[in-house]
Design an enzyme around this catalytic site. Structure first.
Site, PDB file in Angstrom:
ATOM      1  N   MET A  42      16.586   3.487 -55.719  1.00 39.90           N
ATOM      2  CA  MET A  42      16.194   4.579 -54.817  1.00 39.90           C
ATOM      3  C   MET A  42      17.426   5.453 -54.622  1.00 39.90           C
ATOM      4  SD  MET A  42      13.935   2.221 -52.264  1.00 39.90           S
ATOM      5  CE  MET A  42      14.761   0.736 -52.836  1.00 39.90           C
TER       6      MET A  42
ATOM      7  N   ASP B 270       4.959  -2.435 -53.695  1.00 38.44           N
ATOM      8  CA  ASP B 270       6.180  -2.676 -52.927  1.00 38.44           C
ATOM      9  C   ASP B 270       6.065  -2.059 -51.537  1.00 38.44           C
ATOM     10  OD1 ASP B 270       8.771  -3.093 -52.078  1.00 38.44           O
ATOM     11  OD2 ASP B 270       9.710  -1.811 -53.590  1.00 38.44           O
TER      12      ASP B 270
ATOM     13  N   SER C 217      12.021  -9.520 -52.324  1.00 36.04           N
ATOM     14  CA  SER C 217      13.010  -8.444 -52.171  1.00 36.04           C
ATOM     15  C   SER C 217      14.103  -8.919 -51.230  1.00 36.04           C
ATOM     16  CB  SER C 217      12.347  -7.191 -51.594  1.00 36.04           C
ATOM     17  OG  SER C 217      13.353  -6.343 -51.061  1.00 36.04           O
TER      18      SER C 217
ATOM     19  N   HIS D  68      13.851  -9.002 -56.642  1.00 39.94           N
ATOM     20  CA  HIS D  68      13.813  -7.542 -56.506  1.00 39.94           C
ATOM     21  C   HIS D  68      15.029  -7.087 -55.683  1.00 39.94           C
ATOM     22  CE1 HIS D  68      11.404  -3.750 -56.162  1.00 39.94           C
ATOM     23  NE2 HIS D  68      11.973  -3.652 -54.972  1.00 39.94           N
TER      24      HIS D  68
ATOM     25  N   MET E 111      19.943   1.700 -52.607  1.00 44.99           N
ATOM     26  CA  MET E 111      19.736   2.966 -51.888  1.00 44.99           C
ATOM     27  C   MET E 111      21.062   3.701 -51.737  1.00 44.99           C
ATOM     28  SD  MET E 111      17.366   1.458 -48.847  1.00 44.99           S
ATOM     29  CE  MET E 111      15.994   0.340 -49.206  1.00 44.99           C
TER      30      MET E 111
ATOM     31  N   ASP F 268      16.932  -3.916 -54.085  1.00 50.87           N
ATOM     32  CA  ASP F 268      16.733  -2.529 -53.649  1.00 50.87           C
ATOM     33  C   ASP F 268      18.059  -1.805 -53.516  1.00 50.87           C
ATOM     34  OD1 ASP F 268      13.845  -2.256 -53.206  1.00 50.87           O
ATOM     35  OD2 ASP F 268      14.143  -3.876 -51.758  1.00 50.87           O
TER      36      ASP F 268
ATOM     37  N   HIS G 291      15.561  -1.882 -58.248  1.00 54.05           N
ATOM     38  CA  HIS G 291      14.764  -0.733 -57.789  1.00 54.05           C
ATOM     39  C   HIS G 291      15.738   0.338 -57.313  1.00 54.05           C
ATOM     40  CE1 HIS G 291      11.528   0.777 -54.693  1.00 54.05           C
ATOM     41  NE2 HIS G 291      11.846   1.688 -55.605  1.00 54.05           N
TER      42      HIS G 291
ATOM     43  N   MET H   6       4.465   2.436 -54.641  1.00 49.46           N
ATOM     44  CA  MET H   6       5.043   2.195 -53.318  1.00 49.46           C
ATOM     45  C   MET H   6       3.919   2.179 -52.285  1.00 49.46           C
ATOM     46  SD  MET H   6       8.268   1.713 -53.727  1.00 49.46           S
ATOM     47  CE  MET H   6       8.625   1.537 -51.968  1.00 49.46           C
TER      48      MET H   6
HETATM   49  C1  DX5 Z   1      11.541  -0.385 -49.452  1.00 48.35           C
HETATM   50  C2  DX5 Z   1      11.935  -1.342 -50.547  1.00 48.35           C
HETATM   51  C3  DX5 Z   1      11.170  -2.596 -50.513  1.00 48.35           C
HETATM   52  C4  DX5 Z   1      11.397  -3.419 -49.270  1.00 48.35           C
HETATM   53  C5  DX5 Z   1      10.105  -4.095 -48.950  1.00 48.35           C
HETATM   54  O1  DX5 Z   1      12.137   0.825 -49.643  1.00 48.35           O
HETATM   55  O2  DX5 Z   1      11.738  -0.744 -51.813  1.00 48.35           O
HETATM   56  O3  DX5 Z   1      11.406  -3.380 -51.678  1.00 48.35           O
HETATM   57  O4  DX5 Z   1      12.402  -4.378 -49.391  1.00 48.35           O
HETATM   58  O5  DX5 Z   1      10.234  -4.729 -47.731  1.00 48.35           O
HETATM   59  P1  DX5 Z   1       8.988  -5.314 -46.947  1.00 48.35           P
HETATM   60  O6  DX5 Z   1       8.336  -6.324 -47.846  1.00 48.35           O
HETATM   61  O7  DX5 Z   1       9.581  -5.912 -45.728  1.00 48.35           O
HETATM   62  O8  DX5 Z   1       8.072  -4.150 -46.649  1.00 48.35           O
HETATM   63 ZN    ZN Z   2      11.828  -2.071 -53.568  1.00 44.12          ZN
END
Ligand code: DX5
Ligand code: ZN
Length: 235
Positions: A72, A179, A12, A37, A41, A39, A70, A141
């Site tokens: 969010m 994740d 990620s 991956h 947001m 992320d 991903h 998650m």
């Molecule tokens: C959290 C993300 C994850 C995040 C994981 O909301 O969806 O993908 O990057 O990070 P680590 O591996 O540091 O927990």
């Molecule tokens: Zn993620």
């Protein structure tokens, strides 16, 4: 028995050094990452902001690995086309807050992309019952979404096993991805429970030793993990 080749790693980039993003992704690819991956947001679905399609577009030029997005965000449908055009290969959309999840999944498929549904730590696996037929992957998650570097939530382990059992019963080809808080200590737990794809941010990009060494350490932790077939494991 699960071996390294059966479990895939999805670094990620949330934890990457953005000044050296391309370089770090290339390094992860060389170290046998399966996918990258990304992320996304929106400051509404989760209390944080991250990145948009421009990042995907840039990454598309430096790696051949699938780019997994991903989402969010409160309204994923708004962003699918733009990310698909930028180069996303698959989408993970949340069950939470989506009143028309089936429609969102169909839209992803209509774009020719792989579709996955993500569930938060407090969401039971049973919400997947009516959508599992339509998806290529499920994301459990293992932290609350929104931030990297959080601690793994141990109560999610039994849920991973329940999701795995559902997948084996209904949609054997579906991937079970996890994740959040995945590192060499927690990776064996989720693999034993049935996870086949592990997202890791800080454990890959946040280590002083560098991306390659961190990947090797994570792969070694998974490789040591041997387990009986999931159907024999306690749920
Ligand atoms: C959290 C993300 C994850 C995040 C994981 O909301 O969806 O993908 O990057 O990070 P680590 O591996 O540091 O927990
Ligand atoms: Zn993620």
């Amino acid at each position: 028995m699960i071996r390294i080749q059966d479990v895939k790693l999805a670094p990620s980039i949330l934890a990457a050094d953005f000044a050296r993003l391309g370089e770090q992704v290339v390094e992860a690819e060389k170290a046998r990452a399966d996918r990258i991956h990304v992320d996304v947001m929106d400051g509404d679905f989760v209390p944080n902001l991250s990145m948009g399609p421009a990042i995907v577009e840039s990454l598309r030029k430096v790696t051949r690995l699938p780019l997994e997005t991903h989402l969010m965000v409160s309204d994923p449908d708004l962003f699918l086309e733009e990310f698909a055009a930028a180069g996303s290969d698959s989408f993970l959309v949340h069950w939470e807050g989506n009143n028309n999840l089936h429609r969102t999944v169909q839209r992803i498929k209509a774009l020719g992309k792989r579709a996955g549904v993500a569930i938060n730590p407090a969401t039971p696996s049973t919400v997947l019952d009516e959508i599992i037929h339509d998806v290529d992957l499920v994301l459990v998650m293992t932290v609350n979404p929104g931030f990297g570097h959080q601690s793994f939530i141990p109560t999610t382990v039994s849920k991973i096993a329940r999701v795995k059992a559902l997948v084996q019963r209904v949609k054997p080809g579906c991937e079970v991805e996890v994740d959040g808080g995945i590192d060499p200590a927690t990776a064996p737990l989720v693999v034993r429970a049935g996870a086949t794809v592990l997202v890791a941010g800080s454990a890959i990009f946040g280590e002083r030793e560098g991306v390659t060494a961190a990947m090797i350490r994570l792969q070694a932790a998974i490789n040591e993990e041997e387990r009986e077939p999931a159907e024999q494991s306690a749920l």
